[in-house]
Design a protein around this motif. Structure first.
Motif, PDB file in Angstrom:
ATOM      1  N   THR A  90      28.523 -10.398   2.863  1.00  0.00           N
ATOM      2  CA  THR A  90      28.017 -11.315   3.889  1.00  0.00           C
ATOM      3  C   THR A  90      29.040 -11.471   5.008  1.00  0.00           C
ATOM      4  N   ALA A  91      28.591 -11.307   6.242  1.00  0.00           N
ATOM      5  CA  ALA A  91      29.473 -11.400   7.407  1.00  0.00           C
ATOM      6  C   ALA A  91      29.766 -12.858   7.748  1.00  0.00           C
ATOM      7  N   TYR A  92      30.692 -13.050   8.671  1.00  0.00           N
ATOM      8  CA  TYR A  92      31.120 -14.400   9.032  1.00  0.00           C
ATOM      9  C   TYR A  92      29.991 -15.241   9.612  1.00  0.00           C
ATOM     10  N   ASP A  93      28.952 -14.588  10.155  1.00  0.00           N
ATOM     11  CA  ASP A  93      27.833 -15.342  10.729  1.00  0.00           C
ATOM     12  C   ASP A  93      26.699 -15.546   9.728  1.00  0.00           C
ATOM     13  N   GLY A  94      26.931 -15.164   8.474  1.00  0.00           N
ATOM     14  CA  GLY A  94      25.915 -15.348   7.438  1.00  0.00           C
ATOM     15  C   GLY A  94      24.974 -14.181   7.261  1.00  0.00           C
ATOM     16  N   GLY A  95      25.088 -13.167   8.095  1.00  0.00           N
ATOM     17  CA  GLY A  95      24.193 -12.019   8.003  1.00  0.00           C
ATOM     18  C   GLY A  95      24.698 -10.960   7.036  1.00  0.00           C
ATOM     19  N   ILE A  96      23.765 -10.146   6.537  1.00  0.00           N
ATOM     20  CA  ILE A  96      24.105  -8.957   5.748  1.00  0.00           C
ATOM     21  C   ILE A  96      23.622  -7.758   6.554  1.00  0.00           C
ATOM     22  N   TYR A  97      24.536  -6.885   6.917  1.00  0.00           N
ATOM     23  CA  TYR A  97      24.195  -5.809   7.852  1.00  0.00           C
ATOM     24  C   TYR A  97      24.275  -4.411   7.238  1.00  0.00           C
ATOM     25  N   HIS A  98      24.703  -4.314   6.005  1.00  0.00           N
ATOM     26  CA  HIS A  98      24.763  -3.003   5.359  1.00  0.00           C
ATOM     27  C   HIS A  98      24.507  -3.162   3.867  1.00  0.00           C
ATOM     28  N   VAL A  99      24.036  -2.082   3.260  1.00  0.00           N
ATOM     29  CA  VAL A  99      23.944  -2.010   1.807  1.00  0.00           C
ATOM     30  C   VAL A  99      25.097  -1.133   1.346  1.00  0.00           C
ATOM     31  N   PRO A 100      25.950  -1.639   0.461  1.00  0.00           N
ATOM     32  CA  PRO A 100      27.134  -0.870   0.074  1.00  0.00           C
ATOM     33  C   PRO A 100      26.868   0.096  -1.073  1.00  0.00           C
ATOM     34  N   TYR A 101      27.745   1.052  -1.174  1.00  0.00           N
ATOM     35  CA  TYR A 101      27.822   1.884  -2.376  1.00  0.00           C
ATOM     36  C   TYR A 101      28.566   1.060  -3.419  1.00  0.00           C
ATOM     37  N   ILE A 102      27.917   0.809  -4.534  1.00  0.00           N
ATOM     38  CA  ILE A 102      28.474  -0.048  -5.569  1.00  0.00           C
ATOM     39  C   ILE A 102      28.783   0.826  -6.778  1.00  0.00           C
ATOM     40  N   ALA A 103      30.059   1.003  -7.046  1.00  0.00           N
ATOM     41  CA  ALA A 103      30.449   1.837  -8.179  1.00  0.00           C
ATOM     42  C   ALA A 103      30.097   1.140  -9.490  1.00  0.00           C
ATOM     43  N   GLU A 104      30.446   1.760 -10.593  1.00  0.00           N
ATOM     44  CA  GLU A 104      30.025   1.285 -11.909  1.00  0.00           C
ATOM     45  C   GLU A 104      30.765   0.000 -12.272  1.00  0.00           C
ATOM     46  N   ILE A 105      30.276  -1.118 -11.740  1.00  0.00           N
ATOM     47  CA  ILE A 105      30.942  -2.406 -11.873  1.00  0.00           C
ATOM     48  C   ILE A 105      31.261  -2.704 -13.342  1.00  0.00           C
ATOM     49  N   GLY A 106      32.476  -3.215 -13.576  1.00  0.00           N
ATOM     50  CA  GLY A 106      32.872  -3.592 -14.917  1.00  0.00           C
ATOM     51  C   GLY A 106      33.405  -2.452 -15.752  1.00  0.00           C
ATOM     52  N   THR A 107      33.633  -1.293 -15.121  1.00  0.00           N
ATOM     53  CA  THR A 107      34.078  -0.112 -15.849  1.00  0.00           C
ATOM     54  C   THR A 107      35.438   0.338 -15.323  1.00  0.00           C
ATOM     55  N   LEU A 108      36.268   0.844 -16.209  1.00  0.00           N
ATOM     56  CA  LEU A 108      37.553   1.412 -15.819  1.00  0.00           C
ATOM     57  C   LEU A 108      37.347   2.520 -14.797  1.00  0.00           C
ATOM     58  N   ALA A 109      38.208   2.553 -13.791  1.00  0.00           N
ATOM     59  CA  ALA A 109      38.131   3.623 -12.797  1.00  0.00           C
ATOM     60  C   ALA A 109      38.998   4.795 -13.243  1.00  0.00           C
ATOM     61  N   ARG A 110      40.305   4.691 -13.062  1.00  0.00           N
ATOM     62  CA  ARG A 110      41.203   5.782 -13.431  1.00  0.00           C
ATOM     63  C   ARG A 110      42.282   5.283 -14.383  1.00  0.00           C
ATOM     64  N   THR A 111      42.952   6.215 -15.034  1.00  0.00           N
ATOM     65  CA  THR A 111      43.976   5.823 -15.994  1.00  0.00           C
ATOM     66  C   THR A 111      44.976   6.944 -16.182  1.00  0.00           C
ATOM     67  N   HIS A 112      45.929   6.742 -17.101  1.00  0.00           N
ATOM     68  CA  HIS A 112      47.005   7.696 -17.337  1.00  0.00           C
ATOM     69  C   HIS A 112      46.544   8.784 -18.304  1.00  0.00           C
ATOM     70  N   ILE A 113      46.774  10.043 -17.917  1.00  0.00           N
ATOM     71  CA  ILE A 113      46.354  11.191 -18.706  1.00  0.00           C
ATOM     72  C   ILE A 113      47.530  12.155 -18.800  1.00  0.00           C
ATOM     73  N   ILE A 114      47.776  12.674 -19.989  1.00  0.00           N
ATOM     74  CA  ILE A 114      48.985  13.458 -20.234  1.00  0.00           C
ATOM     75  C   ILE A 114      48.674  14.742 -21.001  1.00  0.00           C
ATOM     76  N   ARG A 115      49.694  15.599 -21.104  1.00  0.00           N
ATOM     77  CA  ARG A 115      49.658  16.742 -22.010  1.00  0.00           C
ATOM     78  C   ARG A 115      50.063  16.233 -23.402  1.00  0.00           C
ATOM     79  N   GLU A 116      49.152  16.269 -24.337  1.00  0.00           N
ATOM     80  CA  GLU A 116      49.427  15.736 -25.676  1.00  0.00           C
ATOM     81  C   GLU A 116      50.489  16.544 -26.412  1.00  0.00           C
ATOM     82  N   SER A 117      50.417  17.871 -26.327  1.00  0.00           N
ATOM     83  CA  SER A 117      51.302  18.704 -27.146  1.00  0.00           C
ATOM     84  C   SER A 117      52.764  18.542 -26.776  1.00  0.00           C
ATOM     85  N   TRP A 118      53.047  18.171 -25.531  1.00  0.00           N
ATOM     86  CA  TRP A 118      54.445  17.993 -25.151  1.00  0.00           C
ATOM     87  C   TRP A 118      55.067  16.803 -25.893  1.00  0.00           C
TER      88      TRP A 118
END
Length: 723
Positions: free
Chosen positions: A206-234
């Motif tokens: 919602t904008a400062y004047d109370g209007g909604i002027y766009h529909v956003p791309y809403i990612a998978e709300i409530g879900t982890l985005a990225r994390t730490h990933i490694i080489r296991e064998s090392w």
């Protein structure tokens, strides 16, 4: 799982009415730029696809349970809509831009210059003709700048990545339609129901004047985005192999440790952590591995690694030393991770079987992702880097409800100084600092196994699905984050959740007739119906297996694919299903819709799937819009901030004339500290802050106080608008 719906029977009434679904069917072919009016009587579905609800009940209510009672536009007449969507990638547009034609599963042939299949299908469903009038490889910011000069008169719908703030800004100036008016007219019933079920999303767009002027791309709300990933064998090769032939070349140390002295981890219950509900791992003493390694008379791959193995044996009850880092009982802190990084860096010959290669403990996916290094700040006393999943989101909310610019804080400077010690020890891949280097480091450093490559990488911070892909490297695994004292509480925490993105689309006022505005509203609303959500998230309905659903690591069922999709993704996109859906089919573009996690789950390798389960079954927390988390020093610590802020003309003018905090220059200044402070080898003329006072002065001289004041006022106005 919701039933997959096909075509819909229109019930066009003059009064308010309730809509219902029709049954399943195969999609009809529609592959020309001017889609025929095959569905002249089709109306949008009435059920709402709130696709994050099952995976994140705490974040979004089940909008599919909301009964829709609203009017809809008349779809009996074909209406032409012009789209200008800019993504700086000609393969990601609505238009099919591949060299070779694609034969769909029903025999329809799609060739260059035609609409991609998903967009043809939507056009037919809404009895519309879609015209892609955008420059196929245009940058969104360039497109906005050009089109604003003519009041956005050349198209009906405008969209792109990272331009939501501009859509909102020009909306308040009357150039984009206030979607609230369309909602009030009953033209967007499904979008209304979605916002009713997700009030935080309504508040944040919602904008400062109370209007909604766009529909956003809403990612998978409530879900982890990225994390730490490694080489296991090392890890296992270093820590679990007896009589290993470790390297003996000298190793220089700079890092002095974080959990030392009064900050020792063992104090205040820091020795006991809970990786799984009801299961605890206890550290027995407050000795610090960094102090132990630094005190070694001879420092090399052998001595550093043996010291770490012995330390783990004294302080933990694991069967194997590697379990401190691997699996569901991992309980390493940032110092113990640094110690492991040292052992990796110091054992390049051993880990690469004598290849005489450089091994780099941490690397970003590419240089444009270099700020991912700063996310380690979380594990140095919970210092926040980003308030949302965007490098540009550099705000957090303090205990008093005030915005804080994270990159200017003393905590951030202290983190930069410790990362500078890492850099001096060779723990960070140095090529990633250079923005002119466009190499995909993940592919280079992980995809080089079995070759004569001179460089290998250990850990990155990235998406689970792509970073654990078998084709990339079958040795990569997800690990739990470092345990840390975060917000005054010892816990597992990853400060990277999926969020409302600063992408989306809006409807032009100057470029549209009333009829086109109503049809554009129907397009926007369509992607919040069950069918619209399915085709955008997964592709054409005729290519989904309605009999055999996919069960994710969260236990929920999701649509799965027929063989045609998988076979063609392998044939034309090297098996990358996400690329195939975007670049060949037209789905999953960052338009205004709610993305669903089910696609990513089934696109993930077995090891990646196990990674999702590892994090999901642990006590690891992520930030959320609800801000829920254990009580600590700051009640707002876990709260995600809005993706954008709505600024008035006066506020924007203040920023333009009184503030000079260019994002790229700021980051370069910060990385100067990382690259040069510990080594003292900065090139002549390079600014490197020797202490926090000097560091802060850089920001205050460029208008930090004014900058914070403007955004704090915008934030307070947003809260007031939604009281």
């Amino acid at each position: 799982m919701k039933k997959i719906a096909g075509h819909f029977i229109a019930v066009l009434l003059a009064a308010m009415m309730i809509f219902t679904f029709a049954g399943c069917s195969k999609t009809e072919s529609s592959s020309s730029t001017s889609a025929s009016a095959q569905a002249a009587t089709a109306a949008p579905a009435s059920a709402v696809a709130s696709t994050a609800t099952e995976t994140a009940a705490a974040e979004t209510e089940s909008a599919s349970e909301v009964e829709i009672v609203a009017a809809v536009p008349d779809l009996s007449e074909n209406v032409t809509l012009r789209f200008n969507l800019a993504y700086n990638n000609r393969s990601r547009t609505m238009t099919y831009n591949q060299n070779a034609p694609l034969t769909l599963s029903d025999g329809t042939v799609v060739s260059a210059g035609m609409l991609k299949p998903m967009w043809s299908y939507v056009a037919s469903q809404l009895n519309s003709t879609f015209q892609d009038v955008g420059i196929q490889d245009a940058r969104a910011t360039d497109m906005i700048r050009t089109e604003a000069a003519t009041s956005f008169s050349s198209a009906n719908i405008y969209g792109g990545n990272s331009i939501a703030d501009q859509l909102m800004y020009y909306g308040t100036r009357g150039m984009f339609v206030n979607l609230n008016d369309l909602v009030d007219q009953g033209l967007m019933p499904n979008f209304k129901a979605y916002l009713d079920a997700n009030p935080t999303i309504r508040e944040y767009i919602t904008a400062y004047d109370g209007g909604i002027y766009h529909v956003p791309y809403i990612a998978e709300i409530g879900t982890l985005a990225r994390t730490h990933i490694i080489r296991e064998s090392w890890v296992t090769k270093l820590l679990d192999v007896e009589n290993a032939a470790y390297d003996t070349a000298d190793f220089a140390t700079y890092y002095d440790g974080f959990y030392v002295g009064d900050n020792a981890r063992f104090g205040e219950n820091g020795g006991t952590v809970e990786p799984k509900e009801g299961v605890f791992v206890t550290k027995k003493t407050d000795e610090n591995i960094i102090e132990i390694q630094n005190a070694l008379e001879v420092k090399n791959g052998e001595t550093l690694t043996k010291a770490l193995i012995e330390y783990i044996g004294r302080n933990y009850d694991y069967e194997k030393p590697s379990e401190l880092y691997l699996g569901d009982m991992a309980a390493y802190d940032i110092d113990e991770l640094t110690a492991l990084f040292r052992c990796i860096r110091a054992n390049g010959l051993y880990l690469t079987d004598g290849a005489r290669a450089d091994v780099w403990p941490f690397f970003s996916r590419q240089s444009s992702y270099r700020e991912d290094l700063l996310r380690f700040s979380t594990y140095f006393d919970g210092v926040r880097t980003n308030g949302s999943d965007s490098y540009e989101s550099r705000w957090t909310i303090d205990e008093n409800g005030q915005l804080q610019y994270t990159y200017s804080t003393e905590g951030m400077y202290n983190v930069l100084s410790m990362l500078s010690d890492w850099n001096a020890e060779g723990l960070i891949y140095r090529d990633m600092y250079d923005l002119t280097n466009k190499t995909n480091f993940r592919s280079a450093l992980w995809g080089s196994d079995g070759t004569d490559a001179a460089q290998y990488g250990f850990m990155t911070y990235d998406w689970i699905a792509s970073s654990t892909a078998d084709a990339l490297n079958p040795d990569t695994v997800v690990i739990l984050p470092p345990v840390a004292k975060i917000n005054g509480v010892w816990q597992y925490y990853i400060d990277n959740a999926r969020v409302i993105k600063p992408d989306g689309w809006a409807i032009s006022v100057a470029g549209s007739t009333e009829e086109q505005i109503e049809r554009a509203a129907a397009v926007f609303d369509y992607f919040f119906t069950e069918e619209g959500s399915l085709v955008q998230n997964y592709g054409l309905l005729m290519d989904l297996d309605t009999e055999n659903t996919f069960v994710g690591p969260d236990g929920n069922e999701y649509p799965s694919y027929d063989d045609w999709v998988l076979d063609n993704a392998s044939a034309v996109a090297n098996g990358d299903l996400s690329v195939f859906l975007r670049d060949w089919m037209g789905s999953q573009m960052p338009i205004g819709y709610q993305k669903e996690i089910g696609f990513e789950y089934q696109y993930t390798s077995e090891r990646g799937f196990e990674g999702w389960e590892l994090v999901g079954n642990s006590t690891t927390l992520i930030p959320s819009y609800s801000g829920e988390g254990p009580d600590g020093d700051n009640p707002n610590y876990y709260t995600l901030i809005p993706p954008i802020f709505s600024l008035t003309d006066r506020q924007q003018e203040t920023l333009n004339t009184q503030v000079n905090l260019d994002p790229q220059n700021v980051v370069e200044y910060m990385f100067n500290v990382i690259r040069y402070k510990a080594l003292g080898n900065a090139p002549a003329g390079t600014e490197v802050a020797d202490d926090y006072a000097e560091y802060l002065k850089y920001f205050t001289d460029r208008g930090l106080d004014t900058y914070v004041g403007v955004y704090q006022a915008a934030y307070q106005n947003m809260l007031a608008m939604n009281e």
